[in-house]
Design a protein around this motif. Sequence first.
Motif, PDB file in Angstrom:
ATOM      1  N   ALA A  52      18.904 -16.916  37.870  1.00 28.87           N
ATOM      2  CA  ALA A  52      18.739 -17.618  36.686  1.00 28.87           C
ATOM      3  C   ALA A  52      17.598 -17.229  36.527  1.00 28.87           C
ATOM      4  O   ALA A  52      16.811 -16.346  36.877  1.00 28.87           O
ATOM      5  CB  ALA A  52      18.118 -19.303  37.723  1.00 28.87           C
ATOM      6  N   LEU A  53      17.036 -17.419  35.423  1.00 31.95           N
ATOM      7  CA  LEU A  53      16.528 -17.076  34.237  1.00 31.95           C
ATOM      8  C   LEU A  53      15.094 -18.843  34.026  1.00 31.95           C
ATOM      9  O   LEU A  53      15.999 -19.271  33.172  1.00 31.95           O
ATOM     10  CB  LEU A  53      16.241 -16.430  33.228  1.00 31.95           C
ATOM     11  CG  LEU A  53      17.247 -15.215  34.075  1.00 31.95           C
ATOM     12  CD1 LEU A  53      17.822 -14.179  32.027  1.00 31.95           C
ATOM     13  CD2 LEU A  53      16.389 -14.193  34.134  1.00 31.95           C
ATOM     14  N   THR A  57      16.340 -22.762  31.470  1.00 31.20           N
ATOM     15  CA  THR A  57      16.556 -23.508  32.094  1.00 31.20           C
ATOM     16  C   THR A  57      17.158 -25.108  31.467  1.00 31.20           C
ATOM     17  O   THR A  57      17.241 -26.009  31.289  1.00 31.20           O
ATOM     18  CB  THR A  57      15.015 -24.318  32.912  1.00 31.20           C
ATOM     19  OG1 THR A  57      14.671 -23.934  31.339  1.00 31.20           O
ATOM     20  CG2 THR A  57      14.892 -23.100  33.607  1.00 31.20           C
ATOM     21  N   ALA A  58      17.031 -24.889  29.642  1.00 29.52           N
ATOM     22  CA  ALA A  58      17.452 -26.411  28.527  1.00 29.52           C
ATOM     23  C   ALA A  58      18.825 -25.813  28.288  1.00 29.52           C
ATOM     24  O   ALA A  58      19.444 -26.556  27.977  1.00 29.52           O
ATOM     25  CB  ALA A  58      16.639 -26.396  27.670  1.00 29.52           C
ATOM     26  N   VAL A  59      19.555 -24.564  28.705  1.00 31.58           N
ATOM     27  CA  VAL A  59      21.180 -23.978  29.126  1.00 31.58           C
ATOM     28  C   VAL A  59      21.326 -25.180  29.568  1.00 31.58           C
ATOM     29  O   VAL A  59      21.902 -24.519  30.417  1.00 31.58           O
ATOM     30  CB  VAL A  59      21.391 -23.355  28.452  1.00 31.58           C
ATOM     31  CG1 VAL A  59      22.411 -22.715  27.879  1.00 31.58           C
ATOM     32  CG2 VAL A  59      20.126 -22.031  26.946  1.00 31.58           C
TER      33      VAL A  59
END
Length: 66
Positions: A52-53, A57-59
């Motif tokens: 996770a990056l 976070t919005a994808v």
Amino acid sequence: MFEKIVDQAIDFACRGYAVRITGPAGSGKTTVFQGVTDELQRRRLTVHRVTALRTQTAVPFSGVLA
């Protein structure tokens, strides 16, 4: 050093649980992950790695697509 943690993670994975390895930078996450995946692959089990990056976070489902 991380043998107990690796053994616990392998036990959970072999019982069908997803295993998440988290911790601060330099805590040994990669070492634990490598130990777990080496053993699971030796047992011919499938291993999926998700990273996770913060920038994603919005994808939706970005970790799955990585």
